[in-house]
Design an enzyme around this catalytic site. Structure first.
Site, PDB file in Angstrom:
ATOM      1  N   ALA A  16       0.813  -1.211   0.000  1.00 60.88           N
ATOM      2  CA  ALA A  16       0.000   0.000   0.000  1.00 60.88           C
ATOM      3  C   ALA A  16       0.856   1.275   0.000  1.00 60.88           C
ATOM      4  O   ALA A  16       0.497   2.256  -0.649  1.00 60.88           O
ATOM      5  CB  ALA A  16      -0.948   0.002   1.203  1.00 60.88           C
ATOM      6  N   TYR A  87      -2.714  -4.291  -5.109  1.00 54.76           N
ATOM      7  CA  TYR A  87      -1.964  -4.149  -3.869  1.00 54.76           C
ATOM      8  C   TYR A  87      -2.832  -4.417  -2.652  1.00 54.76           C
ATOM      9  O   TYR A  87      -4.057  -4.390  -2.713  1.00 54.76           O
ATOM     10  CB  TYR A  87      -1.318  -2.766  -3.762  1.00 54.76           C
ATOM     11  CG  TYR A  87      -2.277  -1.606  -3.589  1.00 54.76           C
ATOM     12  CD1 TYR A  87      -2.542  -1.074  -2.332  1.00 54.76           C
ATOM     13  CD2 TYR A  87      -2.898  -1.018  -4.687  1.00 54.76           C
ATOM     14  CE1 TYR A  87      -3.410  -0.004  -2.176  1.00 54.76           C
ATOM     15  CE2 TYR A  87      -3.749   0.059  -4.539  1.00 54.76           C
ATOM     16  CZ  TYR A  87      -4.012   0.564  -3.271  1.00 54.76           C
ATOM     17  OH  TYR A  87      -4.869   1.622  -3.113  1.00 54.76           O
ATOM     18  N   CYS A  88      -2.156  -4.716  -1.539  1.00 51.29           N
ATOM     19  CA  CYS A  88      -2.791  -4.848  -0.237  1.00 51.29           C
ATOM     20  C   CYS A  88      -1.807  -4.219   0.746  1.00 51.29           C
ATOM     21  O   CYS A  88      -0.845  -3.581   0.328  1.00 51.29           O
ATOM     22  CB  CYS A  88      -3.096  -6.313   0.093  1.00 51.29           C
ATOM     23  SG  CYS A  88      -1.672  -7.429   0.004  1.00 51.29           S
ATOM     24  N   LYS A  89      -2.035  -4.368   2.025  1.00 49.69           N
ATOM     25  CA  LYS A  89      -1.190  -3.656   2.985  1.00 49.69           C
ATOM     26  C   LYS A  89       0.298  -3.950   2.766  1.00 49.69           C
ATOM     27  O   LYS A  89       1.104  -3.046   2.607  1.00 49.69           O
ATOM     28  CB  LYS A  89      -1.580  -4.026   4.421  1.00 49.69           C
ATOM     29  CG  LYS A  89      -0.797  -3.242   5.451  1.00 49.69           C
ATOM     30  CD  LYS A  89      -1.301  -3.458   6.849  1.00 49.69           C
ATOM     31  CE  LYS A  89      -0.646  -2.451   7.757  1.00 49.69           C
ATOM     32  NZ  LYS A  89       0.214  -3.026   8.763  1.00 49.69           N
TER      33      LYS A  89
END
Length: 145
Positions: A16, A87-89
């Site tokens: 992220a 995307y992710c964290k």
């Protein structure tokens, strides 16, 4: 280190923090952001299309139900000459599973090969066991059609 990792010419993966760097979004010519998280922000670049997949990184979460929608969105964006960033964290589990699902569905790759391709682009990927079993199910379902 902030970076967008290229899985294919039309598909990028990151965490992220990197995804929210307008400079990186511009340099990467990103036209669609698929944010696979409940809370992570989107980049502020207004020209970028947004798709939020609100799941947590837990083995019991249903990511399977989002595979087709995300894979098709990535393919459609590529067909328009655009580039998708998933995307992710941390850019490890959720986003990696979505990238693998795209490769299985639209690049006709096996799950094993797709995982390897994403891992080659971003070495830290490690989809949780629940997402891996959902990807196996997805691969089996697609083989039947």
């Amino acid at each position: 280190m902030l970076q967008l990792c290229e899985v294919t010419k039309a598909l990028l993966i990151s965490n992220a923090r990197s995804a929210c760097s307008d400079d990186l979004i511009q340099q990467g010519a990103v036209t669609l952001c698929i944010n696979v998280s409940q809370r992570q922000p989107f980049p502020s670049a207004s020209a970028v299309k947004r798709l939020r997949i609100p799941v947590f990184d837990r083995p019991g979460e249903d990511l399977y139900g989002h595979f087709d929608r995300c894979a098709d969105a990535i393919r459609e964006e590529a067909g328009r000459g655009g580039r998708s960033l998933v995307y992710c964290k941390n850019g490890r589990s959720r986003s990696a599973a979505i990238c693998v699902a795209y490769l299985i569905k639209h690049r006709q790759m096996t799950m094993k090969d797709a995982l390897q391709k994403v891992k080659t682009a971003r070495q830290v990927i490690d989809p949780n066991p629940g997402f891996l079993s959902q990807l196996q199910r997805y691969e089996q379902e697609l083989k039947k059609t």
